[in-house]
Design a protein around this motif. Structure first.
Motif, PDB file in Angstrom:
ATOM      1  N   LYS A 394       0.927  -1.080  -0.142  1.00 34.51           N
ATOM      2  CA  LYS A 394       0.106  -0.174  -0.034  1.00 34.51           C
ATOM      3  C   LYS A 394       0.862   1.263  -0.051  1.00 34.51           C
ATOM      4  CE  LYS A 394      -4.542   1.111   1.789  1.00 34.51           C
ATOM      5  NZ  LYS A 394      -5.773   0.355   2.663  1.00 34.51           N
ATOM      6  N   PHE A 395       0.412   2.393  -0.328  1.00 35.13           N
ATOM      7  CA  PHE A 395       0.893   3.866  -0.301  1.00 35.13           C
ATOM      8  C   PHE A 395       0.008   4.484   0.567  1.00 35.13           C
ATOM      9  CE2 PHE A 395       1.847   1.982  -4.409  1.00 35.13           C
ATOM     10  CZ  PHE A 395       3.197   2.354  -4.670  1.00 35.13           C
ATOM     11  N   PRO A 419       3.738  -0.623   8.476  1.00 37.80           N
ATOM     12  CA  PRO A 419       4.412  -2.208   7.941  1.00 37.80           C
ATOM     13  C   PRO A 419       5.514  -1.769   6.999  1.00 37.80           C
ATOM     14  CG  PRO A 419       1.750  -2.213   8.174  1.00 37.80           C
ATOM     15  CD  PRO A 419       2.346  -0.905   8.238  1.00 37.80           C
ATOM     16  N   LYS A 420       6.303  -2.897   6.853  1.00 33.68           N
ATOM     17  CA  LYS A 420       7.519  -2.651   6.080  1.00 33.68           C
ATOM     18  C   LYS A 420       7.471  -2.539   4.638  1.00 33.68           C
ATOM     19  CE  LYS A 420       9.966  -2.030   9.764  1.00 33.68           C
ATOM     20  NZ  LYS A 420      10.380  -1.053  10.265  1.00 33.68           N
ATOM     21  N   ASP A 421       6.048  -3.054   4.351  1.00 32.65           N
ATOM     22  CA  ASP A 421       5.656  -3.222   2.933  1.00 32.65           C
ATOM     23  C   ASP A 421       4.727  -2.024   2.469  1.00 32.65           C
ATOM     24  OD1 ASP A 421       3.294  -3.929   4.202  1.00 32.65           O
ATOM     25  OD2 ASP A 421       3.178  -5.889   3.288  1.00 32.65           O
ATOM     26  N   VAL A 422       4.796  -0.737   3.145  1.00 32.92           N
ATOM     27  CA  VAL A 422       3.938   0.600   3.053  1.00 32.92           C
ATOM     28  C   VAL A 422       4.989   1.475   2.706  1.00 32.92           C
ATOM     29  CG1 VAL A 422       2.257   2.103   3.868  1.00 32.92           C
ATOM     30  CG2 VAL A 422       2.088  -0.531   4.223  1.00 32.92           C
ATOM     31  N   VAL A 423       4.637   2.201   1.570  1.00 34.77           N
ATOM     32  CA  VAL A 423       5.234   3.384   1.087  1.00 34.77           C
ATOM     33  C   VAL A 423       4.639   4.738   1.483  1.00 34.77           C
ATOM     34  CG1 VAL A 423       6.254   4.423  -0.858  1.00 34.77           C
ATOM     35  CG2 VAL A 423       6.637   2.108  -0.894  1.00 34.77           C
ATOM     36  N   ILE A 424       5.396   5.443   1.794  1.00 43.68           N
ATOM     37  CA  ILE A 424       4.873   6.996   2.114  1.00 43.68           C
ATOM     38  C   ILE A 424       5.270   7.996   0.893  1.00 43.68           C
ATOM     39  CG2 ILE A 424       5.034   9.002   3.863  1.00 43.68           C
ATOM     40  CD1 ILE A 424       6.110   7.153   5.788  1.00 43.68           C
ATOM     41  N   ARG A 447      11.223   4.097   1.063  1.00 39.00           N
ATOM     42  CA  ARG A 447       9.677   4.061   1.885  1.00 39.00           C
ATOM     43  C   ARG A 447       9.113   5.560   2.125  1.00 39.00           C
ATOM     44  NH1 ARG A 447       9.208   1.536   6.391  1.00 39.00           N
ATOM     45  NH2 ARG A 447       7.112   1.692   6.305  1.00 39.00           N
ATOM     46  N   VAL A 448      10.185   6.491   1.808  1.00 36.93           N
ATOM     47  CA  VAL A 448       9.527   7.879   1.884  1.00 36.93           C
ATOM     48  C   VAL A 448       9.980   8.399   0.574  1.00 36.93           C
ATOM     49  CG1 VAL A 448       9.694  10.034   2.822  1.00 36.93           C
ATOM     50  CG2 VAL A 448       9.841   8.200   4.386  1.00 36.93           C
ATOM     51  N   LEU A 449       8.870   8.712  -0.233  1.00 40.94           N
ATOM     52  CA  LEU A 449       8.942   9.386  -1.497  1.00 40.94           C
ATOM     53  C   LEU A 449       8.717  11.013  -1.450  1.00 40.94           C
ATOM     54  CD1 LEU A 449       7.624   6.795  -4.084  1.00 40.94           C
ATOM     55  CD2 LEU A 449       9.947   7.195  -3.176  1.00 40.94           C
ATOM     56  N   ALA A 482      -4.251   5.079   0.818  1.00 44.52           N
ATOM     57  CA  ALA A 482      -4.532   5.827   2.088  1.00 44.52           C
ATOM     58  C   ALA A 482      -4.201   7.237   2.147  1.00 44.52           C
ATOM     59  CB  ALA A 482      -4.411   4.966   3.151  1.00 44.52           C
ATOM     60  N   PHE A 483      -4.905   8.340   2.712  1.00 40.37           N
ATOM     61  CA  PHE A 483      -4.624   9.446   2.819  1.00 40.37           C
ATOM     62  C   PHE A 483      -4.878  10.044   4.105  1.00 40.37           C
ATOM     63  CE2 PHE A 483      -5.763   9.403  -1.622  1.00 40.37           C
ATOM     64  CZ  PHE A 483      -5.041  10.363  -2.130  1.00 40.37           C
TER      65      PHE A 483
END
Length: 546
Positions: A394-395, A419-424, A447-449, A482-483
């Motif tokens: 997920k993002f 979770p480690k599979d989520v990108v910001i 993981r932080v864009l 998600a927002f």
């Protein structure tokens, strides 16, 4: 506002008690400055009603009038200008232009009272007491008028930065003025104003697109960049705010001067643009989000240039080193003049810097950013593969603003517990809550864009729309996205309205919901867009991430 001794302002997230500032602003704004800002907004609305009528009559509006209205709005954004004399000067200019254009209108019958008022300076305080926020008695009408006005202030900020690069959009200007005029129209119903708020979001998208084109045409597309956060051993100038044209002029005028240039807070993304990489004295980023400036400006030792908001009333220890320009201003601080298209003169700042000690180092290392839409599109195949393989689940969009409240530590904890599979995906100074954490990467994708400034939220919208296209989805809300947005001031309001216009639902807004949303207006947003606040981190992680 009913008398000269009180104020009422609830346009920012930190407003007192989440109800409204009534004696002095949490931002440091005094009641007399608040009164002049109220009057400036009212006279700007009166002028906008005239320009809207002239357009209906087939007359063209000069660009300088559009720029006047845009700058008026920007000047009243939270933490931008605390100088009463400057605001009074803008009121005078607006009234002069109003009088001039009023004579050109063939039909004056539908113009509001604000279009005709022509008081002298001695009348300003009395007039301000009659035209503030509370002059609208109906709570829901007041709420929607303020929501629209604050959105227009945010849109004006984007327009002003584009204008500085000689980019204009007459349709955006005409809409801003029509919408301002409509907030004075007592015939507009709640439904009319709800529709106008969403239309403000449409033009918010257009305004952000205008600025994106202006910035990337002038300076190239942002690219992945590692930015130093330590210091060098030479004197420096610290530049804060959002105006890239000011950054360009300062860099050009200070080369070979023996002075280094550092960015602060929202100017950090200046490092991502290719055009600025040629300057060897563009040293890095110093410090964090705007609210820490009292300590960081003191330890920096050199002069600070505030190109826009966000100013915190300065300490005496560095007040003589704080310079303002553009819409920004603070009493007792020197201001660098310059109109759109003019070359500003930063020589006095550079000479002051030469007499100062180098900055005191407050941290070491580097941070990575530059993930605006063009750069992310270049990584599209890699991102799609990671999503399809399950490496990225997920993002989460964590854009927006930072602030002083302890409750904002929520966003750091949220980022740490993801979770480690989520990108910001982020833009704005909200990122300072987590952009220096070691959150790692997923198959080489950080993981932080960081897309850049709050002004660059357009990139996040484009990225979402591109992902929707790539995955062949009908609805943007079907994305693994998600927002969780932190807001502070009026640029966040236009971003919110723009997202709503694009059909985005389930946005979480914090650390508190806006005080200017009445219960009934909030109910409309919940029913139509499922807007919500934030609770505890663990509970929100379950809700947003699953």
């Amino acid at each position: 506002m009913n008398n000269q001794e009180t104020m009422f302002c609830f346009q920012c997230q930190e407003t007192a008690g989440n109800r409204g500032c009534t004696r002095v602003g949490v931002c440091g704004k005094t009641s007399d400055v608040a009164a002049m800002q109220d009057l400036l907004i009212n006279t700007t609305k009166g002028l906008s009603a005239i320009t809207t009528q002239l357009r209906k009559e087939g007359k063209e509006i000069d660009q300088d009038v559009n720029h006047l209205i845009t700058l008026n709005l920007f000047t009243t954004i939270t933490n931008a200008n605390f100088d009463k004399k400057v605001i009074e000067m803008r009121i005078e200019k607006t009234l002069e232009k109003e009088k001039e254009l009023l004579e050109q209108a063939e039909d004056k019958s539908t113009l509001p009272e604000a279009s005709f008022w022509q008081g002298g300076k001695e009348d300003y305080m009395e007039r301000a007491g009659k035209v503030g926020v509370l002059a609208t008695e109906n709570e829901d009408i007041r709420s929607l008028r303020e929501l629209i006005t604050y959105g227009l202030k945010g849109l004006a900020a984007y327009s002003k930065h584009a204008n500085a690069l000689l980019n204009d959009n007459e349709e955006v200007d005409a809409f801003m003025q029509r919408a301002l005029a409509d907030t004075l129209d007592d015939s507009k119903s709640v439904d009319d104003l709800v529709a106008l708020a969403l239309e403000t979001g449409k033009y918010g998208v257009d305004g952000m697109a205008l600025l994106d084109t202006a910035n990337t045409t002038a300076y190239g597309n942002p690219e992945i960049t590692e930015v130093e956060i330590g210091v060098r051993n030479r004197p420096g100038i610290l530049i804060s705010g959002h105006d890239l044209r000011d950054l360009e002029m300062l860099l050009e005028q200070s080369k070979d001067s023996g002075v280094d240039i550092y960015t602060h807070s929202e100017m950090l993304p200046g490092h991502y643009y290719p055009a600025f990489k040629k300057y060897d004295h563009f040293a890095g980023n110093y410090g964090n989000a705007w609210w820490k400036q009292k300590d960081e400006f003191e330890s920096f030792n050199g002069p600070i240039v505030m190109t826009t908001n966000c100013i915190v009333p300065p300490k005496d220890s560095y007040k003589d080193r704080l310079w303002t320009t553009g819409a920004a201003g603070y009493p007792g601080c020197r201001h660098i003049p310059g109109e759109i298209g003019e070359e500003k003169d930063f020589s006095a700042v550079i000479e002051q810097a030469k007499q100062c000690k180098p900055p005191v180092e407050i941290e070491q290392g580097s941070i990575v950013g530059g993930f605006a839409h063009n750069q992310v599109f270049a990584l599209a195949d890699q991102i799609v593969e990671a999503v399809q393989s399950g490496a990225i689940r997920k993002f989460v969009v964590m854009a927006g603003c930072d602030g002083r409240m302890k409750s904002r530590d929520y966003y750091k904890e949220f980022a740490e517990k993801l979770p480690k599979d989520v990108v910001i995906l982020t833009a704005g100074c909200a990122k300072y809550k987590y952009n220096k954490l070691d959150l790692g990467d997923i198959n080489g994708i950080p993981r932080v864009l960081d897309a850049g400034q709050c002004n660059d939220s357009y990139s996040l919208a484009l990225i979402a729309l591109k992902l929707k296209e790539i995955f062949g989805l009908e609805d943007i809300n079907d994305l693994p996205l998600a927002f969780n947005i932190a807001w502070y001031e009026q640029k966040a309001v236009i971003v919110l309205l723009s997202l709503l216009y694009l059909g985005v639902k389930n946005i979480h807004l914090g650390p508190t919901l806006p005080a200017f949303l009445s219960p009934n207006v909030l109910k409309v947003l919940i029913n139509n867009f499922n807007i919500g606040g934030i609770t505890k981190v663990d509970d929100d992680l379950k809700t947003m991430i699953g």
